[in-house]
Scaffold this motif. Structure first.
Motif, PDB file in Angstrom:
ATOM      1  N   GLY A   1       6.751   1.956   5.097  1.00  0.00           N
ATOM      2  CA  GLY A   1       7.295   0.804   4.381  1.00  0.00           C
ATOM      3  C   GLY A   1       7.031   0.875   2.891  1.00  0.00           C
ATOM      4  O   GLY A   1       7.256  -0.102   2.170  1.00  0.00           O
ATOM      5  N   ASP A   2       6.542   2.019   2.398  1.00  0.00           N
ATOM      6  CA  ASP A   2       6.325   2.165   0.954  1.00  0.00           C
ATOM      7  C   ASP A   2       7.661   2.504   0.304  1.00  0.00           C
ATOM      8  O   ASP A   2       8.064   3.666   0.239  1.00  0.00           O
ATOM      9  N   LEU A   3       8.351   1.448  -0.168  1.00  0.00           N
ATOM     10  CA  LEU A   3       9.707   1.577  -0.717  1.00  0.00           C
ATOM     11  C   LEU A   3       9.694   1.639  -2.243  1.00  0.00           C
ATOM     12  O   LEU A   3      10.695   1.311  -2.890  1.00  0.00           O
ATOM     13  N   ASN A   4       8.581   2.053  -2.804  1.00  0.00           N
ATOM     14  CA  ASN A   4       8.479   2.226  -4.261  1.00  0.00           C
ATOM     15  C   ASN A   4       9.703   3.008  -4.755  1.00  0.00           C
ATOM     16  O   ASN A   4       9.929   4.146  -4.341  1.00  0.00           O
ATOM     17  N   PRO A   5      10.510   2.405  -5.656  1.00  0.00           N
ATOM     18  CA  PRO A   5      11.752   3.070  -6.066  1.00  0.00           C
ATOM     19  C   PRO A   5      11.521   4.368  -6.845  1.00  0.00           C
ATOM     20  O   PRO A   5      12.455   5.171  -6.960  1.00  0.00           O
ATOM     21  N   VAL A   6      10.312   4.593  -7.341  1.00  0.00           N
ATOM     22  CA  VAL A   6      10.058   5.859  -8.046  1.00  0.00           C
ATOM     23  C   VAL A   6      10.167   7.044  -7.082  1.00  0.00           C
ATOM     24  O   VAL A   6      10.374   8.182  -7.501  1.00  0.00           O
ATOM     25  N   HIS A   7      10.053   6.762  -5.788  1.00  0.00           N
ATOM     26  CA  HIS A   7      10.180   7.826  -4.784  1.00  0.00           C
ATOM     27  C   HIS A   7      11.588   7.923  -4.212  1.00  0.00           C
ATOM     28  O   HIS A   7      11.987   8.979  -3.721  1.00  0.00           O
ATOM     29  N   LEU A   8      12.327   6.816  -4.237  1.00  0.00           N
ATOM     30  CA  LEU A   8      13.574   6.729  -3.459  1.00  0.00           C
ATOM     31  C   LEU A   8      14.827   6.523  -4.288  1.00  0.00           C
ATOM     32  O   LEU A   8      15.932   6.758  -3.791  1.00  0.00           O
ATOM     33  N   ASP A   9      14.686   6.080  -5.523  1.00  0.00           N
ATOM     34  CA  ASP A   9      15.849   5.689  -6.320  1.00  0.00           C
ATOM     35  C   ASP A   9      15.900   6.546  -7.597  1.00  0.00           C
ATOM     36  O   ASP A   9      15.168   6.294  -8.559  1.00  0.00           O
ATOM     37  N   PRO A  10      16.795   7.567  -7.617  1.00  0.00           N
ATOM     38  CA  PRO A  10      16.835   8.463  -8.781  1.00  0.00           C
ATOM     39  C   PRO A  10      17.097   7.717 -10.089  1.00  0.00           C
ATOM     40  O   PRO A  10      16.568   8.096 -11.138  1.00  0.00           O
ATOM     41  N   GLY A  11      17.890   6.644 -10.015  1.00  0.00           N
ATOM     42  CA  GLY A  11      18.181   5.877 -11.232  1.00  0.00           C
ATOM     43  C   GLY A  11      16.920   5.234 -11.783  1.00  0.00           C
ATOM     44  O   GLY A  11      16.625   5.320 -12.981  1.00  0.00           O
ATOM     45  N   PHE A  12      16.136   4.598 -10.903  1.00  0.00           N
ATOM     46  CA  PHE A  12      14.884   3.990 -11.337  1.00  0.00           C
ATOM     47  C   PHE A  12      13.917   5.065 -11.829  1.00  0.00           C
ATOM     48  O   PHE A  12      13.291   4.915 -12.886  1.00  0.00           O
TER      49      PHE A  12
END
Lengths: 157, 157
Positions: free
Chosen positions: A37-48
């Motif tokens: 559940g670690d949805l930190n966008p630094v890992h998942l969202d290239p834009g962020f």
């Protein structure tokens, strides 16, 4: 299944070392996020991630922690090990495409409860230290060969 | 997506606390194994687990570590946090069906590089401490609201 022999407490020696290697891609990062559940966008969202000092997505630091756990559980001491504690320092980001080698070294043994301390270092394919720390485990009492289960088959939708 | 507001360094106070909750099932254990390669049969093979002191499959200790990471990244301090280090002691096994609550408490702040230490405790649904330790992070400089990505959609085959 893959048979794996452990190294029980009596056979462990200070200075003994072993390693475990795994490549980390966007797949492993997504699976770690789905597990924890670690949805930190630094890992998942290239834009962020592009807006951060990293510039691109990086792996969760604790995914490297999972590789340390894998090394202890499957290599040194291997099956039958009980994980008591871990400290970890995250030194450099791990990026998709990196291959991480975890190296474990036995640094201390105490007969009471078969307690063992291991130094843990994780390096990337360029030889750079990405994380390090120390693990404490209870080593297995008995020599045994265990069939490791296959890696769970998952598909990302 | 779910919008999440962080707590930047200047707004963090010693004693401030927040929590993150997640249920752990065989699905999360399988995804963690697939992410990390930790194929320890005590987590994946009910037959092997029955031969251990645990009697049944248990979650990887480092999966609880992943919940601590999730709590830091999404709740306190939240988006923009950089994870510097973690120590963890695994106290009790986490079993499929357990709901784990990670509680973070700010214990120390240092202005240099916005360094923050947090106490971390993970309890199960019976209020028993399953793991605890301390995290060190660099807190975000700026207040921001970030859209958390959706949990990656995966299917176990």
């Amino acid at each position: 299944m893959s048979a794996r022999e452990n190294i029980p407490y009596d056979e462990l020696e200070t200075g003994q070392s072993a390693s475990f290697q795994r490549s980390i891609g966007t797949r492993e990062i997504a699976l770690f996020a789905a597990a924890t559940g670690d949805l930190n966008p630094v890992h998942l969202d290239p834009g962020f991630a592009a807006s951060t000092p990293f510039g691109e997505p990086i792996a969760h630091g604790m995914l490297t922690g999972g590789l340390v756990s894998a090394a202890l559980a499957t290599v040194l001491p291997g099956p039958g090990t009980i994980y008591l504690g871990q400290n970890l320092r995250f030194r450099l980001p791990v990026k998709p495409g990196d291959t991480i080698t975890v190296t474990l070294t036995v640094t201390e043994k105490r007969d009471r409860r078969r307690w063992v301390r291991l130094n843990c270092e994780a390096h990337n394919q360029d030889g750079k230290l990405v994380a390090n720390g120390e693990a404490e485990v209870q080593a297995p009492a008995e020599k045994m060969t265990v069939d490791l289960p296959p890696e769970p088959a998952v598909s990302l939708c």
